[in-house]
Scaffold this motif. Structure first.
Motif, PDB file in Angstrom:
ATOM      1  N   MET A 171       0.852  -1.179   0.000  1.00  0.00           N
ATOM      2  CA  MET A 171       0.000   0.000   0.000  1.00  0.00           C
ATOM      3  C   MET A 171       0.896   1.240   0.000  1.00  0.00           C
ATOM      4  O   MET A 171       1.807   1.340   0.792  1.00  0.00           O
ATOM      5  CB  MET A 171      -0.893   0.021   1.226  1.00  0.00           C
ATOM      6  CG  MET A 171      -1.798  -1.174   1.366  1.00  0.00           C
ATOM      7  SD  MET A 171      -2.962  -0.924   2.696  1.00  0.00           S
ATOM      8  CE  MET A 171      -4.464  -1.164   1.795  1.00  0.00           C
ATOM      9  N   ASP A 172       0.561   2.138  -0.857  1.00  0.00           N
ATOM     10  CA  ASP A 172       1.375   3.342  -0.984  1.00  0.00           C
ATOM     11  C   ASP A 172       0.494   4.586  -0.973  1.00  0.00           C
ATOM     12  O   ASP A 172       0.697   5.504  -1.746  1.00  0.00           O
ATOM     13  CB  ASP A 172       2.223   3.254  -2.262  1.00  0.00           C
ATOM     14  CG  ASP A 172       3.367   4.235  -2.227  1.00  0.00           C
ATOM     15  OD1 ASP A 172       3.869   4.510  -1.121  1.00  0.00           O
ATOM     16  OD2 ASP A 172       3.732   4.745  -3.296  1.00  0.00           O
ATOM     17  N   ARG A 173      -0.475   4.557  -0.104  1.00  0.00           N
ATOM     18  CA  ARG A 173      -1.356   5.719   0.001  1.00  0.00           C
ATOM     19  C   ARG A 173      -0.676   6.799   0.838  1.00  0.00           C
ATOM     20  O   ARG A 173       0.229   6.507   1.632  1.00  0.00           O
ATOM     21  CB  ARG A 173      -2.677   5.307   0.630  1.00  0.00           C
ATOM     22  CG  ARG A 173      -3.450   4.319  -0.250  1.00  0.00           C
ATOM     23  CD  ARG A 173      -4.824   4.060   0.278  1.00  0.00           C
ATOM     24  NE  ARG A 173      -4.821   3.830   1.716  1.00  0.00           N
ATOM     25  CZ  ARG A 173      -5.655   3.034   2.344  1.00  0.00           C
ATOM     26  NH1 ARG A 173      -6.567   2.380   1.681  1.00  0.00           N
ATOM     27  NH2 ARG A 173      -5.593   2.883   3.637  1.00  0.00           N
ATOM     28  N   PRO A 174      -1.106   8.045   0.688  1.00  0.00           N
ATOM     29  CA  PRO A 174      -0.478   9.139   1.436  1.00  0.00           C
ATOM     30  C   PRO A 174      -0.472   8.936   2.951  1.00  0.00           C
ATOM     31  O   PRO A 174       0.499   9.290   3.612  1.00  0.00           O
ATOM     32  CB  PRO A 174      -1.313  10.360   1.042  1.00  0.00           C
ATOM     33  CG  PRO A 174      -1.892  10.014  -0.289  1.00  0.00           C
ATOM     34  CD  PRO A 174      -2.107   8.515  -0.250  1.00  0.00           C
ATOM     35  N   ASP A 175      -1.549   8.346   3.503  1.00  0.00           N
ATOM     36  CA  ASP A 175      -1.580   8.155   4.958  1.00  0.00           C
ATOM     37  C   ASP A 175      -0.521   7.144   5.403  1.00  0.00           C
ATOM     38  O   ASP A 175       0.101   7.313   6.448  1.00  0.00           O
ATOM     39  CB  ASP A 175      -2.972   7.758   5.451  1.00  0.00           C
ATOM     40  CG  ASP A 175      -3.584   6.587   4.712  1.00  0.00           C
ATOM     41  OD1 ASP A 175      -3.167   6.303   3.581  1.00  0.00           O
ATOM     42  OD2 ASP A 175      -4.507   5.952   5.269  1.00  0.00           O
ATOM     43  N   PHE A 176      -0.268   6.119   4.611  1.00  0.00           N
ATOM     44  CA  PHE A 176       0.794   5.158   4.937  1.00  0.00           C
ATOM     45  C   PHE A 176       2.163   5.824   4.848  1.00  0.00           C
ATOM     46  O   PHE A 176       3.017   5.624   5.701  1.00  0.00           O
ATOM     47  CB  PHE A 176       0.754   3.932   4.020  1.00  0.00           C
ATOM     48  CG  PHE A 176      -0.284   2.929   4.419  1.00  0.00           C
ATOM     49  CD1 PHE A 176      -0.056   2.049   5.458  1.00  0.00           C
ATOM     50  CD2 PHE A 176      -1.489   2.879   3.744  1.00  0.00           C
ATOM     51  CE1 PHE A 176      -1.019   1.125   5.832  1.00  0.00           C
ATOM     52  CE2 PHE A 176      -2.462   1.963   4.106  1.00  0.00           C
ATOM     53  CZ  PHE A 176      -2.226   1.084   5.156  1.00  0.00           C
ATOM     54  N   ARG A 177       2.373   6.593   3.801  1.00  0.00           N
ATOM     55  CA  ARG A 177       3.654   7.281   3.636  1.00  0.00           C
ATOM     56  C   ARG A 177       3.905   8.235   4.799  1.00  0.00           C
ATOM     57  O   ARG A 177       5.014   8.310   5.327  1.00  0.00           O
ATOM     58  CB  ARG A 177       3.702   8.027   2.306  1.00  0.00           C
ATOM     59  CG  ARG A 177       3.909   7.095   1.115  1.00  0.00           C
ATOM     60  CD  ARG A 177       4.270   7.856  -0.145  1.00  0.00           C
ATOM     61  NE  ARG A 177       3.274   8.850  -0.531  1.00  0.00           N
ATOM     62  CZ  ARG A 177       2.269   8.604  -1.371  1.00  0.00           C
ATOM     63  NH1 ARG A 177       2.118   7.413  -1.921  1.00  0.00           N
ATOM     64  NH2 ARG A 177       1.415   9.559  -1.677  1.00  0.00           N
ATOM     65  N   ARG A 178       2.870   8.937   5.208  1.00  0.00           N
ATOM     66  CA  ARG A 178       2.996   9.879   6.327  1.00  0.00           C
ATOM     67  C   ARG A 178       3.335   9.148   7.618  1.00  0.00           C
ATOM     68  O   ARG A 178       4.232   9.546   8.366  1.00  0.00           O
ATOM     69  CB  ARG A 178       1.704  10.682   6.484  1.00  0.00           C
ATOM     70  CG  ARG A 178       1.730  11.721   7.591  1.00  0.00           C
ATOM     71  CD  ARG A 178       0.411  12.481   7.697  1.00  0.00           C
ATOM     72  NE  ARG A 178      -0.768  11.650   7.717  1.00  0.00           N
ATOM     73  CZ  ARG A 178      -1.236  10.998   8.786  1.00  0.00           C
ATOM     74  NH1 ARG A 178      -0.608  11.085   9.934  1.00  0.00           N
ATOM     75  NH2 ARG A 178      -2.329  10.263   8.708  1.00  0.00           N
ATOM     76  N   LEU A 179       2.625   8.053   7.884  1.00  0.00           N
ATOM     77  CA  LEU A 179       2.890   7.287   9.103  1.00  0.00           C
ATOM     78  C   LEU A 179       4.271   6.634   9.073  1.00  0.00           C
ATOM     79  O   LEU A 179       4.976   6.608  10.080  1.00  0.00           O
ATOM     80  CB  LEU A 179       1.795   6.230   9.306  1.00  0.00           C
ATOM     81  CG  LEU A 179       0.417   6.796   9.659  1.00  0.00           C
ATOM     82  CD1 LEU A 179      -0.635   5.695   9.616  1.00  0.00           C
ATOM     83  CD2 LEU A 179       0.449   7.473  11.021  1.00  0.00           C
ATOM     84  N   ARG A 180       4.652   6.124   7.915  1.00  0.00           N
ATOM     85  CA  ARG A 180       5.988   5.525   7.801  1.00  0.00           C
ATOM     86  C   ARG A 180       7.074   6.578   7.979  1.00  0.00           C
ATOM     87  O   ARG A 180       8.111   6.316   8.588  1.00  0.00           O
ATOM     88  CB  ARG A 180       6.125   4.798   6.474  1.00  0.00           C
ATOM     89  CG  ARG A 180       5.341   3.503   6.477  1.00  0.00           C
ATOM     90  CD  ARG A 180       5.454   2.787   5.168  1.00  0.00           C
ATOM     91  NE  ARG A 180       4.767   1.492   5.245  1.00  0.00           N
ATOM     92  CZ  ARG A 180       4.259   0.872   4.220  1.00  0.00           C
ATOM     93  NH1 ARG A 180       4.368   1.389   3.001  1.00  0.00           N
ATOM     94  NH2 ARG A 180       3.659  -0.292   4.371  1.00  0.00           N
ATOM     95  N   ALA A 181       6.845   7.761   7.465  1.00  0.00           N
ATOM     96  CA  ALA A 181       7.799   8.860   7.652  1.00  0.00           C
ATOM     97  C   ALA A 181       7.909   9.226   9.137  1.00  0.00           C
ATOM     98  O   ALA A 181       9.001   9.512   9.637  1.00  0.00           O
ATOM     99  CB  ALA A 181       7.397  10.077   6.827  1.00  0.00           C
TER     100      ALA A 181
END
Length: 90
Positions: free
Chosen positions: A1-11
């Motif tokens: 999954m590469d949705r913005p919310d995942f990217r934000r949480l991973r960051a």
């Protein structure tokens, strides 16, 4: 999954991990300083009483923050073991 919310949480996780690594590096520097003091003063590298108190306090604090006692114990056992290695090298 590469949705913005995942990217934000991973960051955010990456940022926390960076702080964690920096804290470990600072702790290692302090361990070297303590090792030097112990060497000059003839103190023992390992203080079992201090180790037990330290780990118990960290486990207790971790529990209050909803962390697994086993996780906190294992992390600080490893951190303490590394600290002892650092102090022995001084």
């Amino acid at each position: 999954m590469d949705r913005p919310d995942f990217r934000r949480l991973r960051a955010a996780i990456d940022a926390v991990d960076s702080v964690f690594v920096s804290a470990l590096a600072k702790r290692a520097t302090l361990s070297r300083k303590i090792g030097a003091l112990k060497k000059r003063g003839g103190g023992a590298v390992i203080d079992e009483k201090r180790k037990k108190q330290l780990i118990a306090a960290r486990v207790s604090k971790g529990k209050k923050k909803g962390l697994s006692p086993l996780l906190v114990r294992e992390v600080f056992e490893a951190v303490h073991k590394d600290s002892v290695k650092i102090q022995k090298r001084v």
